[in-house]
Write an enzyme that holds these catalytic residues in place. Structure first.
Site, PDB file in Angstrom:
ATOM      1  CE  LYS A  38      -8.161  26.335   0.134  1.00 46.83           C
ATOM      2  NZ  LYS A  38      -7.019  26.868   0.858  1.00 46.83           N
ATOM      3  CB  SER A  39     -13.055  31.861  -5.030  1.00 48.23           C
ATOM      4  OG  SER A  39     -13.165  32.925  -5.961  1.00 48.23           O
ATOM      5  CB  SER A  40      -8.800  34.095  -7.800  1.00 50.63           C
ATOM      6  OG  SER A  40      -8.288  32.891  -8.306  1.00 50.63           O
ATOM      7  NE  ARG A  41     -14.472  37.543  -9.752  1.00 52.29           N
ATOM      8  CZ  ARG A  41     -14.608  36.830 -10.885  1.00 52.29           C
ATOM      9  NH1 ARG A  41     -14.894  35.548 -10.832  1.00 52.29           N
ATOM     10  NH2 ARG A  41     -14.446  37.406 -12.059  1.00 52.29           N
ATOM     11  CG  HIS A  48      -6.217  27.547  -9.687  1.00 49.95           C
ATOM     12  ND1 HIS A  48      -6.341  28.650  -8.878  1.00 49.95           N
ATOM     13  CD2 HIS A  48      -7.055  27.752 -10.729  1.00 49.95           C
ATOM     14  CE1 HIS A  48      -7.204  29.502  -9.421  1.00 49.95           C
ATOM     15  NE2 HIS A  48      -7.659  28.975 -10.534  1.00 49.95           N
TER      16      HIS A  48
END
Ligand code: PAF
Length: 281
Positions: free
Chosen positions: A184-187, A37
């Site tokens: 990269k991932s929020s999960r 992000h």
């Protein structure tokens, strides 16, 4: 930096910016912001006079049994990151602000949304398209920034903007990875230590697929096999899909030519992770 909770607050601020002739960049997110992000926000910061980031976990894009309730949230940490990058407004509405009583209008698409994630997440893209168009109508950005990690989403939004004559330029930004290759991932936060290690199978397997294409392989099935067989070596991994599609139309291709998306979705334990690469042949 200001946090706006209502549509009217955002509209008033943007109207004033536009009166002054300032350009507006927009990064729609569901929060729990990470380096991926940040790269979108930095691109928006560089290209535009003003930057709006929305943080809204959109209920409409989650299907039954998906992780709407448990989706990670941390507005305080997110605000700090936005402040650091020089974001002007965070738009953080409640679901009731976005979906008023009686809401019944949706954006739907006949193509692009049936393959890949659309197969197992039948209501997902309708929810994404609808909320993104609503956000575009609220923020009226000159440019909006989306990560290539959600490659199908990026293709869908580009198509929607073309089809519905939305006056916002869509900018796709590269996937940001951890040092060891995990996208990269929020999960990623759902993963236990053991699962985090196992999750490396996604980027490693894609790398093998990419190397095969770079070495001249043009048969989609062979590339799919190379990737799938490697994922199968990881006991914690369960394939949702491994596919090769035309990037613009998200339709499967037998031969790799033009702008081609190689995309995978893999369960690591209960967590579903996606990753991909795009090749121009
Ligand atoms: O990519 C996301 O985080 C979401 O799908 C988006 C674009 C913010 C719409 O809710």
């Amino acid at each position: 930096m200001k946090i706006c909770y209502t549509v009217d607050e955002v509209r008033t601020a943007v109207k004033e910016w536009k009166r002054q002739g300032l350009s507006v960049g927009f990064v729609p997110t569901m929060g729990y912001l990470h380096e991926g992000h940040r790269s979108l926000m930095e691109a928006a910061r560089k290209d535009n006079d003003k930057v709006v980031v929305s943080i809204f976990v959109n209920p409409m894009q989650f299907g039954p049994g998906e992780d709407l309730e448990t989706y990670p949230r941390d507005l305080e940490k997110d605000s700090k990151l936005c402040e650091e990058v020089g974001v002007d407004i965070i738009f953080h509405p409640e679901p009731e602000e976005m979906y008023k009583a009686g809401f019944c209008t949706y954006v739907d698409m006949n193509g692009l949304t049936t393959e890949l994630c659309g197969k197992t997440r039948p209501v997902h893209f309708r929810g994404v398209q609808t909320v993104v168009l609503k956000l575009f109508n609220i923020v009226t950005p000159d440019r909006a920034y989306f990560g290539q990690k959600d490659a199908q989403q990026l293709a869908v939004i580009k198509r929607m903007v073309t089809d519905l004559n939305v006056g916002t330029e869509i900018i796709g930004c590269p996937i940001i990875r951890e040092a060891d290759g995990l996208a990269k991932s929020s999960r990623n936060t759902y993963l236990s230590d053991e699962e985090r290690r196992a999750a490396l199978i996604l980027s490693k397997s894609l790398k093998l697929g990419r190397e095969a294409i770079e070495a001249g392989e043009r048969d989609s099935k062979k590339v799919i096999d190379i990737i799938s067989q490697n994922i199968a070596t990881e006991p914690l991994a369960k394939i949702d899909y491994v596919d090769v599609v035309d990037f613009a139309t998200i339709t499967p291709v037998d031969k790799i030519t033009g702008e081609t998306l190689v995309a995978i979705a893999v369960y690591i334990g209960k967590t579903r992770l996606i990753d991909n690469f795009i090749v121009e042949v």
